[in-house]
Structures are given as structure tokens and as C-alpha cells.
Design an enzyme around this catalytic site. Sequence first.
Site, PDB file in Angstrom:
ATOM      1  N   SER A 150      25.628 -19.024  35.758  1.00  0.00           N
ATOM      2  CA  SER A 150      24.883 -19.296  36.959  1.00  0.00           C
ATOM      3  C   SER A 150      25.277 -19.443  38.108  1.00  0.00           C
ATOM      4  CB  SER A 150      23.515 -20.151  36.098  1.00  0.00           C
ATOM      5  OG  SER A 150      22.310 -20.222  37.180  1.00  0.00           O
ATOM      6  N   ASP A 189      17.157 -10.516  35.081  1.00  0.00           N
ATOM      7  CA  ASP A 189      17.051 -11.614  35.062  1.00  0.00           C
ATOM      8  C   ASP A 189      16.411 -11.858  36.486  1.00  0.00           C
ATOM      9  OD1 ASP A 189      18.325 -13.547  36.547  1.00  0.00           O
ATOM     10  OD2 ASP A 189      20.425 -13.858  35.357  1.00  0.00           O
ATOM     11  N   HIS A 232      17.179 -14.702  32.537  1.00  0.00           N
ATOM     12  CA  HIS A 232      19.242 -15.422  32.890  1.00  0.00           C
ATOM     13  C   HIS A 232      18.975 -16.230  31.945  1.00  0.00           C
ATOM     14  CE1 HIS A 232      21.009 -17.425  36.229  1.00  0.00           C
ATOM     15  NE2 HIS A 232      20.177 -18.411  35.975  1.00  0.00           N
TER      16      HIS A 232
END
Length: 392
Positions: free
Chosen positions: A199, A301, A333
Amino acid sequence: MDARPLIGTTTNNHHQRRRRVAGKSSQQPKRQQSFSRAAAETYLVTRLSFTLLRYLGVGYRWITRLVALACYALFLMPGFLQVAYHYFFSRQVHRSIVYGDQPRNRLDLYLPTNRDGPKPVVVFVTGGAWIIGYKAWGSLLGLQLAERDIIVACLDYRNFPQGTISDMVKDVSLGISFVCNNIAEYGGDPNRIYLMGQSAGAHISACALLEQAIKESGGKESITWSVSQLKAYFGLSGGYNLFNLVDHFHNRGLYRSIFLSIMEGEESFEQFSPEVRIKDPSSRDAALLLPPIILFHGTSDYSIPSDASKNFVDGLKQVGAEAELILYKGKTHTDLFLQDPLRGGKDDLFDHLLAVIHAGDKEALAKDAMAPPRKRLVPEVLLRLARHISPF
């Protein structure tokens, strides 16, 4: 009556008591240091949290997301507690090793129990929206990779508002340097180091990697580590073009004003957008120095759309870099990083990492093939509820 045996016994007992007292006193300072460090970190995080709330404000959207986050963590708590126990009490975990002189320049090392020869190393940079990242977020990955004879170094770095993006990139680069130059002391193989980010951590680590390659291609600045020391880069659910993300994040609650503060204004977007920067003609030589790059992303995501990874891979290939994109249909995600590992059993992402890291090591690959299925840490019903309520 001869008193000498009684005197000898009394003396021996006295010495034994002294040794026990000495042993306890030697352990006591270590415990005090551990508690002091934990207290200092708790105070720092609390103070930064209040500072952050002043930036964010306490609007309806943030309140609902905080409630969703609390419920999400509650559903996954059975797994988190097991991981936390190993994180704090396992001898395989060396916590808060200092790698620099800035606040939060610390890293955690996860060491395999098997020490027969140098081990491959993964330098992992955690996510957290550039705001709530913390090295312990990588403990699940670190513990599971350590079970497969891989050393993992989870880097901490300054978050906003303690630091902005340039501080984060500097911290991560310094942490990579520490690992490259010191990991042999912990049983790591300095010739088999892999960089990985998740991320926001994928974005920061990609910035650090590209910045280092540009320095080396220019040949003007002294360096303390080289991109040639990295066997590959793994990017998990990352964003690599700030121009494409600012509006998306604004609509999801990371407001434009905050995002601009984190990224040091829109004028810095190009410098901290690896996808954009790699296409600059002045970066062409740097692109050829990059290690193989493998990006992983879930097609469902919504925090960072999978197009972010697709576009970065396309840009890398255009300039001659070696890049690959692996998409996971229907994954969100957090599925790839949390729910799937907590589910146990077969995990495609984990298996792919092992295949790349252990490539060429027939013995390690054979052990991977014979390894028992990973233990389930959270019941399936709780995983499904967590996925449904996840704010990410």
C-alpha cells in the site's frame, strides 16, 4: 563435632543466593529498558494521534470509518492476539533495532529457527496511508516467511504529521542501507536481499528505489547501498502516480488538503510519482539499473485501484525495465495482506513470493513443497464479516 562441613554448606548456600540475586538484578534493567521503550513509543503515538485529529477534523465520514475500523479489528482479533503473542515473546523476533538517528528509525527482525547458512532477506515497508504505518503491521508476514527460512526486516519510518513524504523516503532508504550493510551479522545473505512494500509502503519503497537508481546513474552522489544489492522488488497493492490518486483519495476521505500536506504540495507530485518519473528522459539510465519488479494487486481493490499497478508496469516496460504484474481476481486491498494469511492453508501470493525468493535453491523449494498447510488463525465467518465491514 567437626563444624567444617556445616560451614562449607552455609558458604555454598550463601554463594547460590548471591548468584540468584545477581541474575535477577541483571534481568531487571533489561525489563526496565523494555518497559521504558514501550512507554516512550506509546506516548509518541498518542501525541501524534491527537495532532493528526486536529488535521483531519472529526466529521461524519471519519467517525464512520473509525467505527468500521474498530469492528474490522474486532472480527480479526483472534488472529491478531496470536500474532501479537509471538511478536512480543518469541526469541525469533528482535524488536526495535536502531538504524538511524531520527525518530522511529527502528526495525524489527524476524529470524528463522534454522541457522544453517546465510538466509535470504526481505526488507518490508508497511502501509498505513502515510499516516498510521508501523513496523509491527508486518509481523504476520514476518513470522510466516521466517518459518520458511527467510529473514524479514520490517522498517518503521516517520508518518505524517511527524514527517512528510521526503522524510519517509529518506528513512526507508536509510533502513535499506542498514540491512544491506549489517544483515550478515544476523545470518542474512547480503547477496539475496529483496525489497517489498504494501500500500503506502509500496509507494514509499518504490520512491526510495528509483531515487537510489537515479543517484547511481548520475554518479555524482556518494551512496551507502546500491540497487544492485537487491534481487527483486515486490509491490503489493501500491499506488505509483500521485496525479491519478489525489481525487480518488479525496472521495474516500483522505482529503486533498491533507494529501497535499503529506506530499509537500502538488509541485512535488512528479518527484514522488515513480510511474511519472521513470518516463522522464533523464531517468532512462536509472531504469536499466533497477532490479526485476513484480507488482501484486487485487482487482476488487477500492482503496488503490489495480490500474495503479498496471500503469506502472506498462511504464517500466516502455523504458526497458524488467517488470511483471500479477492480478488476483476479486481480491480487496486487505485480502492479500491480512484475510488470506489469517485464513491459513494455500495462499497464492505467499507461494509466489517463496517461488521467487527460493528460485535456484532446490533444497529450499523441496522444503516448501513438503511444508504442512499454514494454520488457520481466524474462523471463516469472522473473516467474511471483516471483509464486509472493512473501511479499506
